[in-house]
Design an enzyme around this catalytic site. Structure first.
Site, short mmCIF file in Angstrom:
data_model
loop_
_atom_site.label_atom_id
_atom_site.label_comp_id
_atom_site.label_asym_id
_atom_site.label_seq_id
_atom_site.Cartn_x
_atom_site.Cartn_y
_atom_site.Cartn_z
N GLU A 43 5.34 1.94 10.57
CA GLU A 43 4.94 0.82 10.01
C GLU A 43 5.24 1.01 8.34
OE1 GLU A 43 4.58 -3.03 9.20
OE2 GLU A 43 4.84 -2.29 11.32
N HIS A 45 7.62 2.79 6.94
CA HIS A 45 9.03 2.67 6.68
C HIS A 45 9.43 1.33 6.96
CE1 HIS A 45 8.97 6.97 8.52
NE2 HIS A 45 9.59 7.13 7.29
N GLY A 155 8.45 5.44 -0.94
CA GLY A 155 7.12 5.27 -0.76
C GLY A 155 6.37 5.95 -1.92
N MET A 192 -0.29 6.42 6.71
CA MET A 192 0.57 6.51 7.89
C MET A 192 1.69 7.78 7.38
SD MET A 192 1.66 3.09 9.14
CE MET A 192 0.38 1.99 9.86
N SER A 194 4.62 10.41 9.84
CA SER A 194 5.38 10.82 11.09
C SER A 194 4.54 12.08 11.49
CB SER A 194 6.69 11.22 10.92
OG SER A 194 7.46 10.42 10.01
N ARG A 195 4.00 12.71 10.66
CA ARG A 195 3.09 13.98 11.06
C ARG A 195 1.89 13.64 11.55
NH1 ARG A 195 6.06 16.26 6.22
NH2 ARG A 195 7.25 17.76 7.23
P1 AMP Z 1 9.57 10.42 5.45
O1 AMP Z 1 10.52 9.78 6.61
O2 AMP Z 1 8.36 10.79 5.59
O3 AMP Z 1 10.62 11.30 4.72
O4 AMP Z 1 9.59 9.06 4.31
C1 AMP Z 1 10.50 8.15 4.07
C2 AMP Z 1 9.93 7.31 3.18
O5 AMP Z 1 8.97 6.79 3.29
C3 AMP Z 1 9.57 7.97 1.71
O6 AMP Z 1 9.90 7.51 0.73
C4 AMP Z 1 8.19 8.10 1.80
O7 AMP Z 1 7.49 8.21 0.74
C5 AMP Z 1 7.87 6.83 2.80
N1 AMP Z 1 6.66 6.75 3.26
C6 AMP Z 1 6.28 7.66 4.27
N2 AMP Z 1 4.99 7.07 4.65
C7 AMP Z 1 4.52 6.32 3.94
C8 AMP Z 1 3.40 5.66 3.80
N3 AMP Z 1 2.24 5.76 4.37
N4 AMP Z 1 3.19 4.52 2.69
C9 AMP Z 1 4.42 4.38 2.01
N5 AMP Z 1 5.41 5.06 2.05
C10 AMP Z 1 5.53 6.04 2.95
#
Ligand code: AMP
Length: 292
Positions: A43, A45, A155, A192, A194-195
């Protein structure tokens, strides 16, 4: 000029094809937004994609698990991957292009030219993940060159990353506007990530200690506490008192410099990182923020 959306979502794998598409879009006068991700989309993303959709004619989501930002013994191999599901989510969110290059095609491990920052890359996340931010900044620079975005959405969950990407854009004159997206949480407050799939049910409950620590920091600040040390001790205590959690850091930094402060003010951000079971979790909140 209002340009029409692209007819159907395209999935592009080859970096060269992505760059050719980006050059064509630029020649056509399209305004392009990029949402960089490592896939396993949730959510949060999607909320970044909605921001991108408001900003541009053409929205590109990159999906790439970047080996260069993982240290030895971290979760690069087992990081969740599901391109088919991710592409469906992007289509549903009215994205125009999914850029999903292979590990080999991005040549991150072969690169000997990097984007390295000299300010806060070795503190906080950088202290616990040596080389992480060099990997992040190098891949973000590559993604910017391949997708040529006018705007890129990141994010606030990864606050230090956002700070450093903004710094890179300023210091190296990338013609890209960085738009931050708010932290998206589960109803109980867990940020939120992915981990989060690594967490067992009891660990999932213990993982809430990060959010509890941030709330406590905000409450202390709201009640007039100005001493950063007292607030840090309170945050660390909350995490130490949670059996499954192992604290990496609980710090208060200035929004302007991302360095620790002694006295609190409205431009401060509380940042925490802890390992809970097999998951390493990070979270943060502006002290003046009412909604965390
Ligand atoms: P990732 O796929 O985890 O590398 O994250 C991709 C983008 O999604 C990055 O800009 C993160 O900061 C953002 N992101 C991941 N989780 C969150 C969250 N819970 N709230 C806001 N942005 C997020």
């Amino acid at each position: 000029m209002r340009v029409h959306p692209l007819p159907t979502m395209q999935t592009i794998h080859a970096p060269r094809d992505m760059q050719e598409t980006a050059l064509r879009l630029r020649r056509e006068g399209r305004r392009v937004a990029l949402v960089p991700t490592m896939g396993s989309l949730h959510e949060a993303h999607l909320s970044l994609m909605r921001i991108a959709r408001e900003q541009a004619d053409v929205c590109v989501v990159s999906i790439f698990v970047n080996p260069a930002q993982f240290g030895p013994g971290e979760d690069f191999e087992r990081y969740p991957r599901d391109l088919e599901r991710d592409a469906a989510a992007c289509r549903e969110a009215s994205m125009d292009v999914v850029f999903a290059p292979s590990t080999e095609a991005m040549r991150m491990e072969k690169a000997r030219v990097y984007v390295a920052d000299d300010t806060v890359s070795h503190t906080l996340e950088g202290q616990f993940r040596p080389g992480h931010f060099r990997g992040v900044l190098t891949v973000v620079a590559k993604l910017f060159h391949l997708t040529l975005p006018d705007v890129a959405v990141f994010g606030r969950k990864d606050a230090q990353q956002l700070f450093l990407v903004e710094k890179m854009v300023r210091d190296l004159n990338f013609p890209v506007e960085i738009v931050p997206g708010p932290i998206i949480r589960e109803p109980d407050g867990l940020a939120m990530s992915s981990r989060n799939v690594y967490l067992s049910e009891p660990e999932r409950r213990d993982a809430l200690c990060l959010h509890r620590a941030l709330k406590a920091a905000r409450e202390l600040y709201a009640r007039g506490q100005e001493d950063a040390r007292a607030v840090k001790e309170e945050m660390a205590g909350i995490i130490h008192n949670t059996p499954a959690a192992k604290l990496d850091y609980a710090e208060i930094v200035s929004e302007r410099t991302f360095t620790p402060v002694e006295r609190l003010d409205a431009q401060c951000r509380a940042v925490v990182a802890a390992r809970v079971g097999a998951a390493r979790l990070i979270d943060n909140a502006a002290l003046s923020d009412q909604e965390i």
